[in-house]
Design an enzyme around this catalytic site. Sequence first.
Site, PDB file in Angstrom:
ATOM      1  N   GLU A 187       0.810  -1.223   0.000  1.00  0.00           N
ATOM      2  CA  GLU A 187       0.000   0.000   0.000  1.00  0.00           C
ATOM      3  C   GLU A 187       0.843   1.272   0.000  1.00  0.00           C
ATOM      4  OE1 GLU A 187      -2.675  -0.440   3.293  1.00  0.00           O
ATOM      5  OE2 GLU A 187      -3.901  -1.936   2.296  1.00  0.00           O
TER       6      GLU A 187
ATOM      7  N   GLU B 242      -6.757  -7.463  -1.057  1.00  0.00           N
ATOM      8  CA  GLU B 242      -7.336  -7.486   0.294  1.00  0.00           C
ATOM      9  C   GLU B 242      -8.810  -7.110   0.177  1.00  0.00           C
ATOM     10  OE1 GLU B 242      -5.153  -4.993   3.004  1.00  0.00           O
ATOM     11  OE2 GLU B 242      -3.204  -5.787   2.398  1.00  0.00           O
TER      12      GLU B 242
HETATM   13 ZN   LIG Z   1      -4.194  -3.246   4.175  1.00  0.00          ZN
END
Ligand SMILES: [Zn+2]
Lengths: 638, 638, 638
Positions: C144, C316
């Site tokens: 991320e 995710e």
């Molecule tokens: Zn995450």
Amino acid sequence: MQRTLGTCYYPEHWPEDIWQQDAARMVAAGLTWVRIGEFSWSRIEPTPGDLQWDWLDRAIDTLVSAGLKVVLGTPTATPPRWMVDRHPDMFALDQDGKPRGFGSRRHYCFSHQGYRKEARRIVTLMAERYGPGDRIAAWQTDNEYGCHDTTVSYSDAARAAFVRWLETRYGGDMGALNAAWGNVFWSMDYNRFEQIGLPNLTVTEPNPAHVQAFRRFSSDQVVSFNRDQVEILRAHSDAPIAHNYMGRVTDFDHYKVGEDLEIASWDSYPLGFLEDRVGASPEKQRRYARQGDPDFQAFHHDLYRAVGRGRWWVMEQQPGPVNWAPYNPAPLPGMVRFWTWEAFAHGAEAVCYFRWRQAPFAQEQLHAGILRPDSAEAPAIVEARQVAEELANAGDVTPSQAPVALIFDYDAEWAWQVQPHGHGLTYFDLVLEHYRALRRAGLSVDIVAPTQSDFSGYALILAPGLMHLTDNLRQALAKAEGQVLYGPRTGARDADFKIPTSPLPPALDGLEVVVAAVESIRPDMPLPLANADGAVTGYLETVETAADVLVETAAGQPVAVAAANQVYCAGWLDGDGLDHLVATLCARAGLGICKMPEGVRRRQTATEEFWFNHLAEPVDTEVGTLPPAGVFRRLRKN
Amino acid sequence: MQRTLGTCYYPEHWPEDIWQQDAARMVAAGLTWVRIGEFSWSRIEPTPGDLQWDWLDRAIDTLVSAGLKVVLGTPTATPPRWMVDRHPDMFALDQDGKPRGFGSRRHYCFSHQGYRKEARRIVTLMAERYGPGDRIAAWQTDNEYGCHDTTVSYSDAARAAFVRWLETRYGGDMGALNAAWGNVFWSMDYNRFEQIGLPNLTVTEPNPAHVQAFRRFSSDQVVSFNRDQVEILRAHSDAPIAHNYMGRVTDFDHYKVGEDLEIASWDSYPLGFLEDRVGASPEKQRRYARQGDPDFQAFHHDLYRAVGRGRWWVMEQQPGPVNWAPYNPAPLPGMVRFWTWEAFAHGAEAVCYFRWRQAPFAQEQLHAGILRPDSAEAPAIVEARQVAEELANAGDVTPSQAPVALIFDYDAEWAWQVQPHGHGLTYFDLVLEHYRALRRAGLSVDIVAPTQSDFSGYALILAPGLMHLTDNLRQALAKAEGQVLYGPRTGARDADFKIPTSPLPPALDGLEVVVAAVESIRPDMPLPLANADGAVTGYLETVETAADVLVETAAGQPVAVAAANQVYCAGWLDGDGLDHLVATLCARAGLGICKMPEGVRRRQTATEEFWFNHLAEPVDTEVGTLPPAGVFRRLRKN
Amino acid sequence: MQRTLGTCYYPEHWPEDIWQQDAARMVAAGLTWVRIGEFSWSRIEPTPGDLQWDWLDRAIDTLVSAGLKVVLGTPTATPPRWMVDRHPDMFALDQDGKPRGFGSRRHYCFSHQGYRKEARRIVTLMAERYGPGDRIAAWQTDNEYGCHDTTVSYSDAARAAFVRWLETRYGGDMGALNAAWGNVFWSMDYNRFEQIGLPNLTVTEPNPAHVQAFRRFSSDQVVSFNRDQVEILRAHSDAPIAHNYMGRVTDFDHYKVGEDLEIASWDSYPLGFLEDRVGASPEKQRRYARQGDPDFQAFHHDLYRAVGRGRWWVMEQQPGPVNWAPYNPAPLPGMVRFWTWEAFAHGAEAVCYFRWRQAPFAQEQLHAGILRPDSAEAPAIVEARQVAEELANAGDVTPSQAPVALIFDYDAEWAWQVQPHGHGLTYFDLVLEHYRALRRAGLSVDIVAPTQSDFSGYALILAPGLMHLTDNLRQALAKAEGQVLYGPRTGARDADFKIPTSPLPPALDGLEVVVAAVESIRPDMPLPLANADGAVTGYLETVETAADVLVETAAGQPVAVAAANQVYCAGWLDGDGLDHLVATLCARAGLGICKMPEGVRRRQTATEEFWFNHLAEPVDTEVGTLPPAGVFRRLRKN
Ligand SMILES: [Zn+2]
Ligand SMILES: [Zn+2]
Ligand SMILES: [Zn+2]
């Protein structure tokens, strides 16, 4: 013990030639106590080592000679400017790392060893001079610990002390700390204790275990700072020692500080609190603007009765407009008397008005006194005099146990702050909401510490929100005979802020319930209850249970479940929901309730019953019509 | 004096080959003035000591040759990047201690001696070159002092200068300062002046006396910075000197800066101001989004007429959307003409449009000009041309005294900021609310400085909110013949921010009134007046008085009391309440009022009468139907 | 390609003795993929140089042996604590200059050369160990990027790198940069590149050209940081490389990072996003609280299909309540299945649930897994299993081009942030509003990069808000055959953030339109359209045009104008206005629309058609009544 009145006085603020007249006027107004000295360090020691006790000697003599009892404050809340030259790093640092410097008050870090030594030095000097003999009737340590968010400091001194505190807690075992905190989670493992920093200035939220440890450490620093002073004072004096806690300052454990003191006292500013810390809706703030919240003061009265193990005072009572809230209205006529009687109804030994004369200078120049700055009488002194006269015909304080116990736990307060899960969810509010519901049912309440081990005599014991439940308390509650209310979040974390997993929380003896999931909910999405007014709002747990369902949502999700005298509540209930739950619990406990009209509250002691009307309009009650600011007293028929 | 137009021009932004055409177009549009140079330092002195005057010489020659009059700005508001290498600590620090660095403008601390010297150096060089002869018709010092909150700096340089300023003020007497500030209050006594810090980064609020002193000091630093430049310019030039103040920048005393100048000017951005600093309700912001507030500009016009002792300009007039407000709409067609005439109605000598051509680069690339970035005409130039034509047939500016004086005092503005007592209460708003009420009654107003010593000729003198009332003003008001309105908070503090106590405020000659108590009130709790529309809102004093009660609350509490021509108002009145008070005062003063329809305002001079319709719809008035953005002019029958 | 499921697993969080059982349960649930390792650096290298691969070897072996495919993450998002001892200045600094330190994750500055070297070192070691052979099925770089606002850093390292970046961009020509940025504006000229600072801590706003350059530089640093890792991995492994982008993190150019990768993936948290970054109204947040926004996830799916040039995953997927939003409700039953199918409908190859088992410790202890912390099944695993079964009977992913292209340009996102002109106007919202309108019309959409050079096959191409239009894209759009929608602000700035002036924007070939002026408008002042529902809100340009007017305001101001297939929209349209514009464009394009009921969305691929009901109530549609969380699938008749 007889109920008495007092005031807070600053002889150093006034020309010496009016001290005697001031003292005489205090006595004439019916005051017993006069608190002095807590901000006077720069006049006691104008330059380092140059002690100027003479003026204080004369001030004390004047007051005592007039017949007043002196409470002497240690001056450590306001170290003088020269102290900063000696200890340039004595300040607390805020969360952003900025020093909180000189120029107002409370400008010290509880962990700064240099300042700790200076504090011990001045307290020793003061104790040596005033401890022997009986000039001093009571002591006050420092002033309002924690006020202005001063408990928590991000200084180097705090960091060093925190590292040592952790080493002690984890027995010097680095792996134990890493495991207890789950530092593996984001590769946060430490190699050495010295690597541990303070939990501020991180990229995103720090480990909650790290934060909770730091909050506990920060509280312990206040306890040990206070203990330093107590040990010195006690070595030189037999007079009781108090501290004046501040309303809704919850960053340190008041019970633990209180254990070292004889008397708990607190500073009660109902109108300021309503504006800046109760958290009431604008409508309520408007409705009670000149009277204060109907439960907030009472909650603190009951809290400090616990902190003082029965002995407690209001050390500072609001006498008129204060200066520090967003808006500072004048009290409704009669409220100063009302607040005083309310404190006595909850068992206060003494109520002292802050302050004697309004100061025409510095930060609090717009804080009313019971005298005006020109020494004329302000409205409060008239009401104080009325109370003094009423007290002459009133009995002594008779302590007695209430039928209901409500646990308030500072550790839980920090835990919810560290991890509210939903925006705006606080433990303090949760407990206060329960307290309000009990009071709306006309019940008198004892607030008790989480260290309580015996709940004998309580028909009802409320223990909401105890995120970490100690073994001691778990066992004490399990063996209580009254109805015990747990949840939400009971035992949700172990002593190191982990979720217990074998089994999942709450793991109660005698009540089979498992919290399978938790969710927080927007406040604009209340979940209505089935077969009752009220709703769950903000927070709800999904429970697996074989117990009886006492309360459920309209959608059929269990909210409160019970087995025998054990009850678990899985959600945050709104006011109506809590009224329903309290009524249900009282019915189970065989405890009668007396529904209060809006704004009216009742307090019963062993011998007396009081009714208070917090509204600005008259209200009809079963004891007659109460006028605005009305106080009704009667002896209880036993 | 004849009314003239102008524009702001940046030759350094454009290729030299269009300068001549630009100048010719300015003249053709009817412009007289062209202001240049104030941001050009990096082109005048690209590297230290390398002076490049040639381009500026040619630019001035081009403009003057075309028949324009040049206003030359000193370039000190934007020191070049190399200056920072020479003086790395020249920046102001903000309240948090962060430097306010290079990369935009106004990146200097008024107290930095190194930069002060550099500023004097460049101004001297500029004055030597352009002062002699008559190429320059007027000067402007720096640009918008105080804009972007740049008056107050928490730098080391500021601290050092503040300490010296305090030493001077208190004659080097440490005890005098401690006593004057009441430093005993929280042991804040100083031992030496060098210990005094700046009033930021304290744990809770600093001593208001400390803050007010710092605010006064900060203002004085601007005055002396400006005076440096004035002294240099005057030594080399006979042309008048101006500064262009910015709307609602009140952190320094504009009167004091103005005393050193011949002309006051200000920068008028009605739509930007409505969005970012008027403080209007969303409804009002929507209603006036394309026209601007109906009183805010007029207030500043009247203020700068006072600051300039009669001589004042609009140096920068909004010509279209600006770039800097939260929302930047285009003005309603006709508003640029409207704003220009409004300035002239209030006595402006000149109105200059900011800016000639929209810049396609840097911070203000979305700030409209009267030309588009591609040099085509933007809407404003058409309206400017119309005004130029209308002016040809209009008379000269004829100054005259208004029937009403309204005192505006920068010191009071700071005092209310230091101690508002209630959230959101500001002196500027208080004065502006009074100004609005006067304008709704159709009255023309003179704003006057608190140093005014003669109020002859004024039928009505309003002096609201003067927290510290100097002896001079107290006497001048006492001997005024018109109706004088004091309060609230008149004389509430002495020169050192103490509450006077013998007697309590306001201590007026000829009006027996004592402020026994003060309170601030939630804005959602207005206290309605008796026998009139309107209410007290936000603030109310409890007065003891033997005087006549002119206005009281429905609950019977006196609000305005009077004896002879002296009137004291003890509360903050809302709009209706102020209308009622103004009507009452006018009746007492024998002054006729003319109730204005919403959005319509009137301004009378000795010879002319103007009506302005600030609404986007037509409005019927006693002088006929005014169209949107309508301006009605006529000579007064005398 | 077949559609598959997976999960995110942290063997280092759990006792080794349950790894095998975990793996078996994953397989039994129908999962194919398991992502591991991305936060494990402190366990791989507990102290510098002490590499502990054994546990990871065993974990991988266990998972692979069970039949799972492993995605291995490089651990650079969480450098261990000892790294900070080696590189104390490795942190990013925030805009205020405060370090963003150790204690959570992403605590590094992308420009810090020391940390860059450490990152290459650990990635090299990991690649050498796991690259050869086929134990690893895919890689993930870091985690991320940019999450928690970590792209932009104001560190010394960033400044030094920015200076070098600028030297390169401007060929070392100081004058070129000064001219390109218009630094003359406020004397901001630089003498040497080394003088250039970062655009923070300025007195007022910095030069937008400066800020935009810094934003581009900051993005490039992420690209090069990622490229470092890709080059190393690729040298040792044939497995595809992915990165998991985070929703609405737009501070770096995902297309550019994506160019170096085989697969794009993103992390989809619909309920968390609705609460903390969609920007929906409270009403909408309440309505979709348990389902998520009906377009936000789909937008990202379509975006990452572009970023991955067809190959993309959800790495995710939210499985239950998250821990990090203001409120964290549980999904409506069925939503986990729903979100999974929604991803597949948009072409995802794989959807992985985050995370396998809820962690009972550290920051995400309240983030649900598909197992509970006590290893019992949480609701999500049941829905995952259902999807796995449904997939068994479903066909493969068949990519196909949508009829509509919508350009999303990171550079434009930064440009609008640098200069929104009106409060709250963002490019992301502008594009998302267009996307919503297309979806309300039942259209499937391809998001395309601004580097697209061929628009063949698109009936409709939307290019709103491209503040800088590259020559390449300008030409590609000019020669497109579908309807092309430009504006507002198309080509409003050149490559250096100047307004082009010859001619003024947008300077389109084949559509004669000139933006003569721009204004931003209060959101409470919508300008209604003529002859249609809807309004312009927030922003409007005044255009000069000879083209046909498609849409105009009720006041007659042109909003959308067209010539042939080129359409320019001069304002920000509200929802109704956009529906009208989309309908108009589709009519011109010959594209049929299918108006969706509220909360219902349709997605068509080459072979399949999906309908989704995002409401908590059943909705009637042309394919029947869809239940809450309903998914309808059918093969398209071709
Ligand atoms: Zn995450
Ligand atoms: Zn206090
Ligand atoms: Zn300006």
